[in-house]
Design an enzyme around this catalytic site. Structure first.
Site: not given
Ligand code: SAH
Length: 347
Positions: A88, A101, A108, A112, A115, A330
């Protein structure tokens, strides 16, 4: 399988155009990058060559669905790649400029838990051309809406520094050929220390954002599992070297999770960590995802957390959430699962 349209570099294009007048290489290159044209639209190129280019330089991204939110100011695209993987891209219009973005991997591997992309697991790295084409598609859409694409953030699906070569070669192309300045490009990482060190040695000082979410190793090990390999002290040292080499402002992303990392003690730890690096903090209430039972912090607590950081001498911004209702916010990008299920059940 021919190379995708933006995976081709200039020497490869020259090879492809062998036998044509020499100026054709510049013409086609400018068509692809300056005018964001498809081969069909390159009316300065003879029709037969346009047809051949369309055939040998296929698009990498096949549009599978598009959704808009925020009164048209947020657009999300779901693309299918040549092997069936899905990724996406999200375009956000702001009053002065538009920001895209982009995804750097299908899925990935960082896992985490909060996410959605992490919950779905890893499929493969994107090629540089697949990343660049996301920017080109967004720039075209912005232009059609009388907007200008001003910023690219590598914050979509995937971990950019786990796909270093693909990401960096896309950054070079976006900078050199699409003409976006380094200060308008932001790489967001979970904190892959060797990747940050490698970026420190590059000659393009792009912005660095680190997804911190915890400034205590015990909590961060849990929220961001890669912290076990690259703990906070090592991460801080790599960030410090990056800032020193590039003079770019570092930023930390912090998704506020109800009762998990939104306590006064979390703010105090974050303040200590951020102040030492003069980093800016971006706060965002956690967006809900299917595989994580915990919620984002309520609005009042977010504001309180931000105030506390400020009183401790840290620059903090509460980010506005975009595209929540189309799962474009995000951490919500999760193309593979959701959409596949919908398609299968309607067949
Ligand atoms: N892998 C990279 C880029 C992708 S994630 C990274 O971790 O930075 C982009 C952002 O969204 C990151 O800051 C991540 O921690 C955040 N993110 C992931 N899941 C989220 C959620 N459920 N709510 C808010 N932010 C989230």
């Amino acid at each position: 399988m021919p190379a995708s349209r933006y995976d081709l570099d200039r020497p490869a294009l020259a090879d492809l155009l062998d036998g044509e007048p020499r100026y054709r290489v510049d013409q086609v290159w400018a068509g692809l990058h300056d005018r964001l044209s498809t081969p069909d639209e390159m009316t300065d190129v003879p029709l037969a060559l346009r047809r051949r280019l369309a055939e040998v330089l296929p698009e990498a991204l096949a549009l599978t669905s598009e959704a808009t939110a925020d009164g048209g100011d947020t657009v999300k695209w779901l693309w299918t790649l040549d092997d069936g993987s899905r990724v996406e891209t999200v375009l956000m219009h702001y009053p002065q400029r538009s920001t895209v973005c982009v995804s750097t991997q299908a899925g990935c591997a960082m896992a985490c838990g909060f996410c959605a992309t992490g919950q779905a697991g890893f499929s493969r790295h994107l090629t540089s051309g697949e990343i660049v084409e996301q920017v080109v598609r967004a720039a075209r859409r912005a232009r059609d809406a009388d907007r200008r694409l001003g910023n690219v953030v590598f914050m979509g699906m995937g971990e950019p520094l786990a796909n270093y070569d693909g990401t960096w070669s896309a950054i070079r192309r976006i900078h050199d050929d699409l003409g976006l300045g380094a200060r308008h490009l932001t790489v967001s990482t979970v904190g892959i220390v060797p990747g940050i060190r490698r970026m420190t040695r590059e000659d393009l000082p792009v912005n660095l954002a680190v997804s911190l979410h915890a400034a205590d190793d015990v909590l961060r090990d849990e929220l961001v599992p890669i912290n076990r390999r690259y703990p906070l002290a090592d991460l801080a040292a790599a960030c410090e070297a990056y800032v020193e080499a590039t003079h770019r402002r570092l930023s930390f992303e912090w998704a506020l999770i109800d009762g998990v990392n939104d306590r006064p003690s979390d703010a105090a730890e974050l303040a200590g960590y951020a102040r030492a690096l003069r980093a800016h903090v971006n706060l965002i209430p956690l967006n809900p995802t299917p595989g994580y039972p915990v919620l984002g912090s309520p609005r009042a607590r977010v504001d309180e957390f931000a105030e506390r950081l400020r009183s401790l001498g840290v620059n903090a911004t509460v980010r506005r959430t975009r595209g929540t209702d189309i799962d474009a916010a995000c951490g919500q990008l999760r193309a593979n699962h959701e959409i596949t299920r919908v398609e299968l059940t309607t067949r």
